[in-house]
Design a protein around this motif. Structure first.
Motif, short mmCIF file in Angstrom:
data_model
loop_
_atom_site.label_atom_id
_atom_site.label_comp_id
_atom_site.label_asym_id
_atom_site.label_seq_id
_atom_site.Cartn_x
_atom_site.Cartn_y
_atom_site.Cartn_z
N GLU A 1 0.82 -1.20 0.00
CA GLU A 1 0.00 0.00 0.00
C GLU A 1 0.86 1.26 0.00
N GLY A 2 1.90 1.26 0.83
CA GLY A 2 2.77 2.43 0.85
C GLY A 2 3.50 2.62 -0.46
N ALA A 3 3.97 1.51 -1.05
CA ALA A 3 4.66 1.61 -2.32
C ALA A 3 3.72 2.07 -3.43
N ARG A 4 2.49 1.60 -3.44
CA ARG A 4 1.54 2.03 -4.46
C ARG A 4 1.22 3.51 -4.33
N GLN A 5 1.08 3.97 -3.10
CA GLN A 5 0.82 5.39 -2.89
C GLN A 5 1.99 6.24 -3.37
N ALA A 6 3.21 5.82 -3.03
CA ALA A 6 4.39 6.57 -3.47
C ALA A 6 4.51 6.55 -4.98
N ALA A 7 4.21 5.41 -5.61
CA ALA A 7 4.28 5.34 -7.08
C ALA A 7 3.25 6.24 -7.71
N ALA A 8 2.05 6.30 -7.15
CA ALA A 8 1.02 7.19 -7.68
C ALA A 8 1.46 8.64 -7.60
N ARG A 9 2.06 9.03 -6.50
CA ARG A 9 2.53 10.41 -6.37
C ARG A 9 3.71 10.68 -7.32
N LEU B 1 -6.50 1.92 -7.59
CA LEU B 1 -6.11 2.54 -6.33
C LEU B 1 -7.23 3.40 -5.77
N CYS B 2 -8.06 3.95 -6.64
CA CYS B 2 -9.20 4.74 -6.16
C CYS B 2 -10.21 3.87 -5.41
N LYS B 3 -10.18 2.58 -5.63
CA LYS B 3 -11.09 1.66 -4.94
C LYS B 3 -10.53 1.19 -3.60
N SER B 4 -9.32 1.62 -3.25
CA SER B 4 -8.67 1.16 -2.03
C SER B 4 -9.38 1.70 -0.80
N PRO B 5 -9.35 0.97 0.33
CA PRO B 5 -9.94 1.49 1.57
C PRO B 5 -9.09 2.57 2.22
N GLY B 6 -7.84 2.73 1.80
CA GLY B 6 -6.98 3.73 2.41
C GLY B 6 -7.23 5.10 1.85
N GLU B 7 -7.52 6.06 2.70
CA GLU B 7 -7.85 7.40 2.24
C GLU B 7 -6.66 8.07 1.56
N ASP B 8 -5.47 7.92 2.13
CA ASP B 8 -4.29 8.54 1.52
C ASP B 8 -4.02 7.96 0.14
N LEU B 9 -4.23 6.67 0.01
CA LEU B 9 -3.99 6.03 -1.28
C LEU B 9 -5.02 6.49 -2.31
N ARG B 10 -6.28 6.61 -1.91
CA ARG B 10 -7.31 7.10 -2.84
C ARG B 10 -7.02 8.53 -3.29
N GLU B 11 -6.60 9.35 -2.35
CA GLU B 11 -6.30 10.74 -2.71
C GLU B 11 -5.12 10.82 -3.67
N ALA B 12 -4.06 10.03 -3.41
CA ALA B 12 -2.91 10.05 -4.31
C ALA B 12 -3.29 9.61 -5.71
N ALA B 13 -4.13 8.56 -5.81
CA ALA B 13 -4.56 8.08 -7.12
C ALA B 13 -5.42 9.12 -7.83
N ALA B 14 -6.34 9.77 -7.11
CA ALA B 14 -7.19 10.79 -7.72
C ALA B 14 -6.38 11.97 -8.22
N VAL B 15 -5.40 12.39 -7.45
CA VAL B 15 -4.55 13.51 -7.89
C VAL B 15 -3.76 13.12 -9.14
N ALA B 16 -3.25 11.88 -9.19
CA ALA B 16 -2.52 11.44 -10.37
C ALA B 16 -3.42 11.40 -11.60
N LEU B 17 -4.67 10.95 -11.44
CA LEU B 17 -5.62 10.96 -12.55
C LEU B 17 -5.90 12.39 -13.03
N TRP B 18 -6.04 13.28 -12.09
CA TRP B 18 -6.26 14.69 -12.44
C TRP B 18 -5.09 15.24 -13.24
N ASP B 19 -3.85 14.98 -12.76
CA ASP B 19 -2.68 15.47 -13.47
C ASP B 19 -2.53 14.82 -14.84
N LEU B 20 -2.87 13.54 -14.94
CA LEU B 20 -2.78 12.85 -16.22
C LEU B 20 -3.80 13.39 -17.22
#
Length: 1296
Positions: A1026-1034, A1062-1081
């Motif tokens: 989870e931490g690695a996925r969040q860091a990769a998304a950022r 990642l947006c489907k993840s239960p972790g709030e930080d992970l969902r936010e990182a994925a949403a921000v990456a989608l926005w930037d993409l």
């Protein structure tokens, strides 16, 4: 027979049996049963007198044995009441003799009745056969023997299966005769033992305490085995009698007699003092106190003058009896060829007389010193001639005493008791003065150097007159023989003379030589020990040890080896000389003192030597030591065995496994329960070492009940048990290490209050005990519950921290290490309020000072504590930096430091570099941290790499540091750490570091690396932690913000589906990182928008609008604003997902960014919808594509050529033109120009505060929602990990 009710025998039945000494088994009266027993005994005795007794019929032999046994029981019980020595043990054994007597009476009566019934049945069968005139089949012996039994003798039906089969009558009689004979033999041994106790002197009993304890244990064992032989008679015995016999057998097996450790230790000290007094020709200054202690233990009355060393005014009443018993003991030892024991008894006897006569009084010692001074003056003036003159004068004086001379040579009895006493007085005066009777020839007492012995007090003659003539004669003979001992040829000051005495034929000289070697090895210098080794003392000692059976000699040699093994250079020499198998063989002898000395010698030989430990285990030391733990009546044996097991288990996994498999853990726990204080201390040490790294051993200890006993031992008060409390605390520390189950049990048993008390500076436990408590507290503080419990009471926490500060101030490396570990774990956690209090107590400068320690473990512990104190606490970071920690931490990164030190230093630097409030980042770069950290990324282990890349990641947050990081070669290493084979922690830290390096811009140096990083980051988002996925998304988010070409490549790499997952993840930080990456993409990139729409992101973005956090809501709304430009199909999807109402609700959000994003999303949807409608009305086609797949496929086909062109000319690529081409080829929807689009979110630096990777899997606490369906309720977010790795006290080996 009356039934047993809750006790071994019913009280009324016991009373009746004691009075009658016989009991009927059925309705036969006690008098009749007694008469039957006496009649059978008289008949058996008459038969025995007419023959040898070997050919007696079984019935007669059994009757004789039963009668003898009953008489022995009577005599034993009567004698046990009158014995002067070993009274308690004799009476204990007498009680069991009474139980045996009752069992024998009942069995004898039962067997008599069984025989009568068998005879009657046989007669009836014979009569029936003769009257009918037909042959009768043979009678079943079992039925004939058992049919006439009364109901009281029948075995209950519910117990018949458990009973042994009923033997035939003849076999049963034989079994009864053998069992009765065995009981008689065991009772005879008991009678001999009680008789020996009755004829033994009290002082002799003290000296022979070890032997008597062994004899009592053997008698109880033999009696129990004899009772076991009665098992075959259970079918014909009453149920209660059979049960009583079995119960008595079990109780005899568990019987414990009076401990004799004090008497044994005193006897050994007396023997040593007597031998050293004799060989060194010393006075009795060392022997007299020991002798008085022995008299006190024996319960003999002493005069008040005894404590002052004065002559006793009157001889004690017990003098003759005790002296005669000692003389008899010496004679018995001489007859057995035991010269050591003979010498011992005679020396103690003479010492006893010397003490009573005042031979060692202070006045006489002053006179002896005066005579010695004058003698030295004579020798100095006249040399050898002067000394010879003195000897001649003394010879002339002695020749003037014809009556005294006539007493020698066996004429003492004829001259009268008074002359014998005076002669003995003269000999005793000289013996007490110099420990010798002179040269051994003639009857004139010649002293050393010609000095004359001061006379004894006048009252001494009255003391000696109390002795009989026989005793006086024996003593005179013994005194005159002192001069002919082989000890006179040993020069204690000459090592070669001492070593040569080991090869002599006399065990007494061998014993004395071994004693002198032991004394020199223990208290001598290194040169003296080297001289002995050069003279081959060790091989000669081993030869004597292997050839003797004398207990004192064996003990002395084992003790000498024990002292020698304190020297690390001698341990291998001792092992090479065969000391280990010889000592293990000694562990199996009968002498407890020898076994104790052997165990202590083994304990020292195996210290810091794995090879010696394995050899000791191979020869069976572990099993022997475990069995020694079972001897509860010998606490010294338990102490030695526990100490040896503790040293064997220290840092040896193989030995630990063997000790556990030998069943030693429950035995050690039993020692903790009922052993002496030293035995408990050694048992706690053994448990500490056994619990080192073996979780199964820890669980076995908890199951055996060790934890509550250790907690109670740790809570013990007083100054005398500091070492025991320390050992208990250390044991609890290792039991708690990395074992949650034992940690919970330790806390449940109430260890925390005790530990907090030990940590208080006001506690008198001492620094070592406080250090052990700090270790235990550090292991328990790995639990968040324990940390919360410590933080409940600020006063308690303040006291604990004060104790830790005191340990840090002690300048002791071990104490500082324990304190640093405790601070590290107590300050763990995200929201730990204790961090501020701990830092405010002044620990930061002390921890920084500990970084300068020469000990690697201390530096590592200090860096770990600083790592945790800096975690999410800016004031602590500032204090650590201002205390000067950074240069020291950077120094620990150097290759010459250990891997652990480098890892902990990198972690501390990582947390310190999360911000640059006090210019700490620049300071790290200036101190040269970057190349050292990059070197760790390449060569360190997985955890070291993770720590190093975390620090690099944080340093990369600052723009001015990025060039130094790239020049050090960090970029290719970051790529390596993103590979699938890297650990999740390394992947997370590498993704963060890469994201920070590409923040806002992409240098030409980093561009090729960025191209290679994209697929790796996408893979991490799909399969990492989870931490690695969040860091990769950022990192993806920062990459697409840094360069247009990179944005296109990311859109084509399959990142959108991974981000959507990642947006489907239960972790709030992970969902936010994925949403921000989608926005930037999606920002101003048609390929990015189309990839996101193709992945089906609209429904999940709508869910984020409803359930996401504020950051996720903002990013989701902004991403929907970009997606509205794709075309009508996507616009319809946005409306169908219910986002319009959600966006309208968010327009009133209290967060300005969220409200602005919602407003822009609604505006984008409206503008793009109107443009699409107008374009649709002006076109000639009749219908638009009905599915989003058609639109997206056309868009993708149209955009492929433009994507290739953009990749070929990255610098000239125009993103709006790409969007226009894409839009024109599909539905014709207009795209935003940058001026009309919602503002783009800038790239963000991602600081990483490292938490221990060991507990990364323990962070799932809250509820989670299934990822395969849209969420329906708010998520409960799990906290970040707060636990820390558990330190372990290294097993230590203590020299004995």
């Amino acid at each position: 027979m009356q039934k047993k009710q809750g006790t071994l025998f019913h009280p009324q039945l016991m009373r009746r049996r004691r009075n009658s000494h016989c009991e009927s088994v059925s309705n036969v009266s006690a008098r009749q049963a007694s008469h039957c027993i006496e009649s059978a005994a008289m008949e058996a005795l008459s038969l025995a007198t007419r023959g040898s007794g070997r050919g007696l019929p079984p019935a007669v032999a059994a009757a004789v044995a039963a009668a003898d046994s009953l008489r022995l029981c009577d005599s034993i019980r009567a004698a046990a009441l009158e014995v002067p020595t070993c009274r308690r043990d004799c009476r204990t054994l007498s009680r069991f003799v009474g139980k045996v007597m009752l069992v024998m009476e009942a069995l004898h009566a039962a067997m008599e009745q069984q025989q009568a019934a068998a005879r009657a049945a046989a007669a009836t069968a014979a009569a029936a056969g003769s009257s009918s005139g037909t042959a009768q089949p043979p009678i079943n012996a079992d039925v004939a023997f058992g049919s006439p039994l009364p109901e009281a003798f029948l075995v209950p039906a519910d117990k018949q299966q458990a009973q042994p089969p009923l033997l035939p009558p003849d076999a049963l009689l034989v079994a009864w005769a053998e069992a009765a004979g065995d009981v008689r033999g065991a009772l005879s041994a008991v009678a001999d033992l009680v008789a020996a106790c009755g004829s033994m002197g009290r002082l002799q009993a003290v000296l022979e305490a070890e032997e008597m304890r062994g004899r009592f244990a053997a008698a109880a064992r033999d009696l129990g085995q004899a009772l076991m032989g009665l098992h075959a008679l259970r079918p014909v015995a009453p149920a209660d009698v059979a049960e009583d016999a079995a119960t008595a057998q079990r109780q005899l097996a568990a019987l414990r007699f009076s401990p004799s450790s004090q008497q044994e230790a005193l006897a050994g000290a007396l023997l040593r003092a007597a031998a050293l007094q004799r060989v060194w020709r010393r006075s009795g200054g060392e022997l007299a106190p020991l002798l008085l202690e022995a008299l006190a233990l024996a319960g003999l009355d002493m005069a008040a003058e005894a404590a002052k060393g004065q002559a006793w005014p009157e001889p004690p009443n017990w003098l003759e009896f005790e002296v005669r018993r000692m003389c008899d003991g010496a004679a018995a030892a001489a007859a057995a060829g035991d010269a050591v024991t003979e010498f011992f008894y005679l020396q103690v006897t003479l010492s006893l007389l010397a003490v009573i006569c005042g031979a060692w009084s202070p006045e006489r010692q002053l006179a002896a010193a005066s005579n010695a001074a004058s003698s030295l003056s004579i020798v100095a003036n006249g040399g050898a001639d002067g000394a010879e003159n003195v000897r001649q004068q003394q010879s002339q004086q002695s020749q003037q005493q014809p009556q005294a001379q006539a007493l020698v040579g066996g004429k003492a009895v004829q001259q009268g008791q008074g002359l014998l006493a005076r002669r003995l007085q003269q000999h005793l005066a000289a013996w007490a003065h110099i420990g010798s009777s002179g040269a051994g020839s003639g009857d004139v007492l010649v002293s050393l150097g010609g000095q004359e012995a001061p006379p004894l007090p006048a009252s001494s003659l009255a003391v000696l007159d109390r002795l009989t003539e026989d005793t006086l004669a024996l003593l005179l003979s013994a005194v005159r023989q002192q001069g002919s001992h082989s000890l006179v040829h040993i020069d204690p000051a000459d090592p070669s003379s001492v070593v040569d005495a080991l090869a002599g034929p006399s065990e007494l000289s061998q014993f004395t030589a071994a004693l002198l070697i032991e004394e020199r090895v223990e208290g001598g210098t290194d040169g003296e020990r080297a001289a002995l080794a050069k003279l081959d003392a060790v091989p000669k000692l081993m030869a004597v040890l292997q050839g003797t059976r004398q207990p004192a000699l064996r003990t002395t040699i084992a003790t000498a080896l024990r002292h020698w093994a304190r020297d690390s250079t001698m341990r291998q020499a001792l092992a090479s000389a065969g000391a280990i198998p010889a000592l293990i063989l000694l562990l199996q002898c009968n002498s407890s003192s020898a076994r104790q000395a052997a165990a202590r010698a083994i304990s020292n030989i195996v210290v810091h030597s794995e090879a010696n430990k394995i050899e000791a285990a191979k020869f069976g030391a572990i099993h022997c030591l475990a069995r020694m733990l079972e001897v509860h009546e010998a606490p010294l044996l338990q102490e030695a065995a526990a100490a040896a097991l503790a040293n064997l288990a220290a840092n040896s996994g193989e030995a630990q496994s063997l000790i556990a498999s030998a069943g030693a853990i429950p035995l050690l726990v039993e020692v903790l329960r009922c052993g002496t204080l030293p035995a408990k201390q050694h048992a706690a040490r053994a448990i500490r070492n056994l619990a080192g790294r073996d979780t199964q051993n820890k669980l076995r200890m908890a199951e055996a009940g060790a934890i509550p006993l250790l907690v109670a031992l740790m809570a013990g008060g007083g100054d005398g048990d500091r070492a025991t409390r320390q050992a208990a605390a250390s044991a609890l520390s290792n039991i708690a290490c990395n074992c949650e189950e034992t940690q919970r049990q330790i806390v449940t048993e109430g260890a925390l209050p005790v530990l907090c008390e030990l940590m208080l500076p006001s506690c008198p436990c001492g620094a070592t005990c406080r250090e052990a408590a700090a270790w235990t507290l550090s292991n328990l503080a790995c639990s968040a519950e324990v940390r919360a419990e410590l933080g409940k009471d600020p006063a308690v926490l303040e006291g604990v921290v004060a104790g830790l500060v005191e340990l840090l101030q002690s300048r002791s490396d071990s104490a500082g290490q324990a304190a640093a570990r405790a601070i590290k774990n107590m300050s763990a956690g995200h929201h730990n309020s204790s961090k501020g209090m701990i830092a405010a107590a002044g620990v930061v400068p002390l921890l920084v000072d500990l970084l300068r320690s020469p000990k690697d473990q201390s530096r590592k512990a200090a860096a770990s504590a600083l790592w945790n104190l800096a975690y999410r606490n800016n004031p602590n970071r500032k204090a650590i930096v201002l205390a000067g920690a950074i240069p020291l931490l950077v120094q620990l990164l150097r290759p010459e430091s250990s891997e652990g030190c480098r890892q902990e230093a990198a972690r501390a630097l990582s947390n310190l570099s999360c911000n640059n409030e006090v210019n700490q980042g620049n300071q790290m770069v200036e101190e040269g941290a970057v190349p050292l950290l990059v070197g760790m990324m390449e060569s360190a282990g997985p955890t070291g790499k993770e720590a190093a890349v975390g620090a690099i990641s944080n340093l990369a947050c600052i723009k001015s540091h990025q060039q130094a990081i790239l020049e050090a070669g960090a970029a290719p290493l970051l790529l390596q750490l993103l590979q699938p084979g890297a650990s999740s922690g390394c992947q997370e830290a590498a993704a963060r570091g890469f994201g920070n390096l590409v923040c806002d811009s992409l240098s030409d140096t980093l561009r090729p690396v960025a191209y290679q990083a994209i697929p790796l980051l996408v893979r991490v988002m799909s399969s990492g932690s989870e931490g690695a996925r969040q860091a990769a998304a950022r990192a993806i988010s920062n990459l697409v913000c840094s360069d247009v070409t990179i944005q296109v490549m990311v859109a084509k790499s399959g990142a959108a589906p991974a981000l959507l997952e990642l947006c489907k993840s239960p972790g709030e930080d992970l969902r936010e990182a994925a949403a921000v990456a989608l926005w930037d993409l999606a920002y101003d990139c048609s390929l990015g928008r189309e990839a996101i729409a193709r992945a089906g992101a609209v429904p999940w973005l709508a869910q984020l609008l409803l359930f996401g956090g504020q950051g996720a809501k903002e990013a989701a709304a902004a991403c929907l604003a970009e997606l509205a430009a794709v075309g009508p199909v996507v616009q319809q999807q946005i409306r169908d997902a219910g986002t319009v109402s959600l966006l309208q609700n968010l327009q009133s959000s209290s967060v300005p960014e969220v409200a602005l994003a919602a407003t822009e999303a609604l505006r984008s949807l409206e503008v793009n919808s109107s443009r699409d409608s107008s374009r649709a009305s002006s076109t000639s086609h009749t219908t638009a594509s009905g599915t989003v797949s058609g639109t997206i496929s056309n868009t993708a086909a149209s955009s492929s050529a433009t994507a290739a062109a953009a990749a070929a000319a990255a610098a000239a690529a125009d993103e709006p033109s790409l969007a226009r081409q894409s839009g024109g080829s599909s539905s014709g929807a207009a795209t935003f120009a940058k001026s009309s689009s919602f503002g783009r979110r800038s790239a963000q630096a991602l600081s990483l505060e490292q938490v221990p990777p060991e507990l990364a899997d323990a962070e799932a606490v809250g509820a989670s929602v299934a990822v395969n369906s849209p969420p329906r309720a708010a998520h409960l977010l799990p906290p970040r990990p707060t636990g820390l790795p558990s330190p372990r006290i290294s097993p230590r080996a203590a020299l004995q």
